[in-house]
Design an enzyme around this catalytic site. Structure first.
Site, PDB file in Angstrom:
ATOM      1  N   SER A 150       0.834  -1.205   0.000  1.00 11.60           N
ATOM      2  CA  SER A 150       0.000   0.000   0.000  1.00 11.60           C
ATOM      3  C   SER A 150       0.869   1.255   0.000  1.00 11.60           C
ATOM      4  CB  SER A 150      -0.943   0.002   1.202  1.00 11.60           C
ATOM      5  OG  SER A 150      -1.769  -1.137   1.206  1.00 11.60           O
ATOM      6  N   ASP A 151       1.951   1.228   0.771  1.00 12.87           N
ATOM      7  CA  ASP A 151       2.889   2.350   0.766  1.00 12.87           C
ATOM      8  C   ASP A 151       3.567   2.499  -0.594  1.00 12.87           C
ATOM      9  OD1 ASP A 151       3.216   3.772   3.378  1.00 12.87           O
ATOM     10  OD2 ASP A 151       3.439   1.743   4.121  1.00 12.87           O
ATOM     11  N   VAL A 152       4.006   1.393  -1.160  1.00 12.42           N
ATOM     12  CA  VAL A 152       4.709   1.445  -2.442  1.00 12.42           C
ATOM     13  C   VAL A 152       3.789   1.980  -3.538  1.00 12.42           C
ATOM     14  CG1 VAL A 152       5.828   0.058  -4.218  1.00 12.42           C
ATOM     15  CG2 VAL A 152       6.335  -0.367  -1.810  1.00 12.42           C
ATOM     16  N   GLY A 206       3.310   5.668  -3.146  1.00 11.79           N
ATOM     17  CA  GLY A 206       4.488   6.388  -3.615  1.00 11.79           C
ATOM     18  C   GLY A 206       4.520   6.513  -5.126  1.00 11.79           C
TER      19      GLY A 206
END
Length: 406
Positions: free
Chosen positions: A176-178, A181
């Protein structure tokens, strides 16, 4: 070329007030493409991920966590205390000479420092200001902290990940972070184009939950079209059969039959051309309906020969397939080596930029910085501070200097 080609974003300055993963991953991509990224960190400990080890790289004061190193190459570290009025003015002055600012404070968190979008735009109207948070700048969940595992759970991603029987699983990387980003870097590039055309910057509001739900793509579309909640299929595909791992005589491999013609070629390779003419399997929709019967036949056939034999014949026939590899095997593969996916700079080893641009290639030119490593040159070269003023700020605790920053 005798001279190193400039990056596509050369001349773009990014002020990075983000921490941990989504924001730093975004700014690393921009840095790989040539942007000057100034990573603003609090002076005592810096980005939390500096302490997220083991494993560690280096010894003593130069020790860094592998986690921190994974998303902070090509950046300069400025350690400044935003709780001080002088620290706030330093960031404000840097923003006036920047094109992009990325932050992932809780919504409203930078207002107390006078560094929110509405006040920063007064000193830099062209600034692209990107805010990354767990749930967005508005809405009933805006105050909640956003962590990847929570987002995977709340987005529905975990409900479709894992074996059909048993508990839900999260993805093995903070996906989810990737993804957020990646969305952030795309939005920033679009906003920079808009600023070039109009002279006006804008505020980008990105939420991990929004991005992860958007990334459900066909799974979400299946539900919206049918009204049927999606389930877990393990390593199988909800819409395509056969599209999953199989066990050869000596190891597993992945098979990905994407259309009926590939299935026909698969049947020929297996020595069962009649399967592709069987009404139960002739078209993909029929194969989905009769998944269990087909998989029994295929599993029995694949178990009789080695993985290398199957892969060779399948690939020769144009049927997509590949071995199931470990991370070390993937990183050490000859194709990964040829494509430069593992790169070194001095003693720093990392997965290299996957973006390949013919005229402005992405590249690694700086290892991940030590905390405050570039405080002195940033303040001296960009804000015109002299040595005495920099030392005064250091003694007052407004900034942190690194021994090797001169």
């Amino acid at each position: 070329m005798s001279k190193q080609a400039e990056g596509a974003l050369t001349g773009t300055r990014v002020l990075d007030l983000s921490r941990v993963l989504a924001g730093p991953f975004c700014t690393m991509l921009l840095a790989d493409l040539g942007a000057e990224v100034i990573k603003v960190e609090e002076p005592r400990h810096g980005d939390e991920t500096r302490g997220w080890g083991p494993p560690w790289v280096g010894e003593g004061p130069s020790r860094q966590s592998a986690y921190f190193q994974s998303v902070n190459r090509n950046k300069k570290s400025l350690a400044v205390d935003l709780k001080t009025s002088e620290g706030q003015q330093i960031v404000r002055s840097l923003a006036a000479g920047s094109q992009v600012l990325v932050e992932n404070f809780k919504p409203g968190g930078l207002e107390r420092y006078g560094l929110d979008f509405h006040r920063i735009r007064k000193v830099q109207p062209r600034l692209v200001y990107c805010s990354i948070s767990g749930f967005g700048q508005d809405g009933p969940y805006r105050e909640r902290p956003g962590y990847d595992s929570v987002i995977q759970a709340m987005s529905g991603l975990m409900s479709i990940t894992g074996p059909a029987e048993g508990s839900s699983h999260k993805v093995g990387v903070a996906i989810s972070d990737v993804l957020t980003g990646l969305y952030a870097s795309t939005c920033i590039l679009a906003a920079l184009r808009h600023a070039d055309l109009t002279g006006r910057g804008q505020w980008i509001d990105l939420a991990l939950l929004d991005c992860q739900i958007a990334a459900l793509v066909n799974v979400a579309a299946n539900y919206l079209a049918s009204g049927q909640p999606p389930g877990r299929h393990g390593n199988q595909h909800a819409n395509i059969v056969p599209y999953q791992p199989f066990q050869a005589a000596d190891g597993p491999f992945m098979l990905a039959v994407g259309n009926d013609s590939q299935f026909e070629r698969l049947c020929e390779v297996m020595g069962h051309p009649e399967l592709s003419q069987d009404p139960r399997f002739q078209q993909n929709a029929a194969r989905v309906a009769n998944r269990a019967e087909l998989l029994d036949v295929l599993s029995a056939g694949f178990s009789r020969r080695s993985r290398a034999q199957w892969l060779r014949e399948l690939l020769d026939a144009g049927v997509p397939a590949g071995p199931l590899r470990t991370v070390p095997e993937a990183l050490e593969d000859e194709h990964s080596e040829f494509r430069g996916l593992v790169q070194s700079l001095d003693e720093f080893r990392t997965v290299g930029p996957p973006m390949r641009l013919s005229e402005t290639p992405a590249r690694i030119h700086l290892p991940p910085p030590h905390l405050g490593q570039h405080s002195r040159p940033v303040l001296r070269n960009l804000l015109g501070m002299n040595g005495k003023e920099i030392e005064r700020l250091h003694r007052a605790g407004v900034i942190r200097l690194d021994a090797g920053d001169a």
